[in-house]
Design a protein around this motif. Sequence first.
Motif, mmCIF file in Angstrom:
data_model
loop_
_atom_site.group_PDB
_atom_site.id
_atom_site.type_symbol
_atom_site.label_atom_id
_atom_site.label_comp_id
_atom_site.label_asym_id
_atom_site.label_seq_id
_atom_site.Cartn_x
_atom_site.Cartn_y
_atom_site.Cartn_z
ATOM 1 N N TYR A 207 36.033 125.886 107.679
ATOM 2 C CA TYR A 207 35.401 124.690 108.225
ATOM 3 C C TYR A 207 34.569 124.040 107.123
ATOM 4 N N SER A 208 34.656 122.741 107.016
ATOM 5 C CA SER A 208 33.805 122.036 106.069
ATOM 6 C C SER A 208 32.359 122.129 106.520
ATOM 7 N N GLY A 209 31.501 122.594 105.631
ATOM 8 C CA GLY A 209 30.071 122.628 105.916
ATOM 9 C C GLY A 209 29.309 121.613 105.109
ATOM 10 N N ASP A 210 30.029 120.688 104.500
ATOM 11 C CA ASP A 210 29.444 119.611 103.700
ATOM 12 C C ASP A 210 30.122 118.328 104.141
ATOM 13 N N ASP A 211 29.398 117.473 104.852
ATOM 14 C CA ASP A 211 30.010 116.292 105.461
ATOM 15 C C ASP A 211 30.660 115.354 104.454
ATOM 16 N N ALA A 212 30.241 115.392 103.209
ATOM 17 C CA ALA A 212 30.867 114.548 102.193
ATOM 18 C C ALA A 212 32.301 114.978 101.908
ATOM 19 N N LEU A 213 32.638 116.231 102.227
ATOM 20 C CA LEU A 213 33.960 116.773 101.904
ATOM 21 C C LEU A 213 34.799 117.051 103.149
ATOM 22 N N ASN A 214 34.451 116.466 104.270
ATOM 23 C CA ASN A 214 35.187 116.741 105.507
ATOM 24 C C ASN A 214 36.681 116.450 105.368
ATOM 25 N N ILE B 173 38.358 106.037 108.678
ATOM 26 C CA ILE B 173 37.172 106.598 109.324
ATOM 27 C C ILE B 173 36.263 107.237 108.284
ATOM 28 N N HIS B 174 36.856 107.997 107.383
ATOM 29 C CA HIS B 174 36.094 108.637 106.308
ATOM 30 C C HIS B 174 35.271 107.600 105.543
ATOM 31 N N ARG B 175 35.892 106.500 105.177
ATOM 32 C CA ARG B 175 35.196 105.490 104.383
ATOM 33 C C ARG B 175 34.147 104.745 105.202
ATOM 34 N N ARG B 176 34.423 104.498 106.479
ATOM 35 C CA ARG B 176 33.437 103.809 107.307
ATOM 36 C C ARG B 176 32.172 104.637 107.491
ATOM 37 N N LEU B 177 32.342 105.954 107.509
ATOM 38 C CA LEU B 177 31.198 106.828 107.745
ATOM 39 C C LEU B 177 30.413 107.163 106.484
ATOM 40 N N LEU B 178 30.878 106.696 105.317
ATOM 41 C CA LEU B 178 30.182 107.021 104.073
ATOM 42 C C LEU B 178 28.694 106.651 104.102
ATOM 43 N N PRO B 179 28.296 105.469 104.617
ATOM 44 C CA PRO B 179 26.859 105.167 104.656
ATOM 45 C C PRO B 179 26.065 106.133 105.535
ATOM 46 N N VAL B 180 26.678 106.608 106.624
ATOM 47 C CA VAL B 180 25.999 107.551 107.512
ATOM 48 C C VAL B 180 25.807 108.889 106.803
ATOM 49 N N VAL B 181 26.864 109.360 106.133
ATOM 50 C CA VAL B 181 26.776 110.626 105.410
ATOM 51 C C VAL B 181 25.746 110.533 104.291
ATOM 52 N N ALA C 109 23.167 108.536 104.086
ATOM 53 C CA ALA C 109 21.816 108.398 104.628
ATOM 54 C C ALA C 109 21.261 109.718 105.128
ATOM 55 N N ILE C 110 22.098 110.525 105.768
ATOM 56 C CA ILE C 110 21.617 111.758 106.386
ATOM 57 C C ILE C 110 21.647 112.951 105.438
ATOM 58 N N MET C 111 22.607 112.944 104.506
ATOM 59 C CA MET C 111 22.839 114.149 103.715
ATOM 60 C C MET C 111 22.380 114.080 102.264
ATOM 61 N N THR C 112 21.983 112.910 101.771
ATOM 62 C CA THR C 112 21.700 112.820 100.336
ATOM 63 C C THR C 112 20.297 112.347 99.989
ATOM 64 N N THR D 4 17.194 113.153 101.764
ATOM 65 C CA THR D 4 16.130 114.115 102.054
ATOM 66 C C THR D 4 16.783 115.322 102.704
ATOM 67 N N GLN D 5 15.995 116.273 103.144
ATOM 68 C CA GLN D 5 16.535 117.460 103.797
ATOM 69 C C GLN D 5 17.247 117.049 105.088
ATOM 70 N N GLY D 6 18.387 117.705 105.372
ATOM 71 C CA GLY D 6 19.244 117.266 106.463
ATOM 72 C C GLY D 6 18.592 117.252 107.828
ATOM 73 N N ALA D 7 17.808 118.278 108.157
ATOM 74 C CA ALA D 7 17.173 118.316 109.468
ATOM 75 C C ALA D 7 16.168 117.183 109.629
ATOM 76 N N ILE D 8 15.472 116.857 108.558
ATOM 77 C CA ILE D 8 14.530 115.734 108.601
ATOM 78 C C ILE D 8 15.271 114.447 108.925
ATOM 79 N N ALA D 9 16.375 114.215 108.203
ATOM 80 C CA ALA D 9 17.108 112.968 108.351
ATOM 81 C C ALA D 9 17.779 112.854 109.707
ATOM 82 N N VAL D 10 18.422 113.932 110.144
ATOM 83 C CA VAL D 10 19.156 113.818 111.396
ATOM 84 C C VAL D 10 18.208 113.753 112.590
ATOM 85 N N LYS D 11 17.037 114.383 112.494
ATOM 86 C CA LYS D 11 16.071 114.223 113.575
ATOM 87 C C LYS D 11 15.549 112.786 113.628
ATOM 88 N N ALA D 12 15.358 112.176 112.466
ATOM 89 C CA ALA D 12 14.960 110.767 112.442
ATOM 90 C C ALA D 12 16.037 109.907 113.077
#
Length: 294
Positions: A175-182, A223-231, A233-236, A238-246
């Motif tokens: 399973y991919s555990g890094d959203d940039a490489l899904n 879909i991969h390319r459309r989601l690049l800004p989301v990935v 913003a959330i993954m690059t 700050t820390q992932g839990a901080i970003a996704v909770k925001a």
Amino acid sequence: MVTPFRPDGGVDYDGAARLATYLVDEQRNDGIVVNGTTGESPTTSDAEKDRLLRTVIEAVGDRAVVVAGVGTNDTAHSRALARAAEEAGADGTLIVTPYYNKPPQEGLLHHFSEVADAAVLPAMLYDIPGRSGVPILTETLLKLGEHPRIVAVKDAKGDLFGGSLVMAGTDLAFYSGDDALNLPWLSVGGCGFVSVVGHVVGADLHEMIDAYLAGDRERAQQIHRRLLPVVAAIMTRTQGAIAVKAALNLLGLPGGTVRAPLVDASLEFAARLREDLTIGGVKVPEVTIPEVAR
């Protein structure tokens, strides 16, 4: 899944049940990891972990797989958490590489095997050397693939070639555990994602997998390319839990605060996050930033 905390720092169990329901019923996640590191597991007590796991199982366990994070940097503690997860009714366990200790590969082999032996549950290994300081080497994964209860790997190492060798030599599911490489993981045989951005775009990720498996590579890439800004913003940023909770707070969902040593997202971060989520196709309610940022 993140662990929602109240402003006073306590676990928001009602919020956790609502969030789990949203992730399964609206975001089309087939399963949920509870008490993983995105759930800030190093800061929650064993009693909180147990109640949280039981809360999520009660909320969605009849229609989604519920995997319990049981990994720590103490083998005996991880074994105890695995037994508790089994007693609570979890469908499987997620075991992260022991962090800080930097055990040798032989130590990893013994650690993962002993934790997997502690409960009659299928186990997923979590390979994330950027956090743990130690990779699970290909040779070690090949050996661990012989264990009858170790069935999968959550890969946040990004070694697609090494992962391909392991998949070719074992029955381990990757399973991919890094959203940039899904999407790249799907191309070499990965079977799905253990995702952070799946909190807010899980349905899109599900559609990406469906499109890829149906042979519609172009749709999956769109879909991969459309989601690049989301990935990004959330993954690059700050820390992932901080970003996704925001992000969850922006959407009016139970994200809540984080526990120290993490710090909550700033108003500036939340404002930029809103923009990137919108660009990525996430419908963010029209509320003011101070109402959702902590």
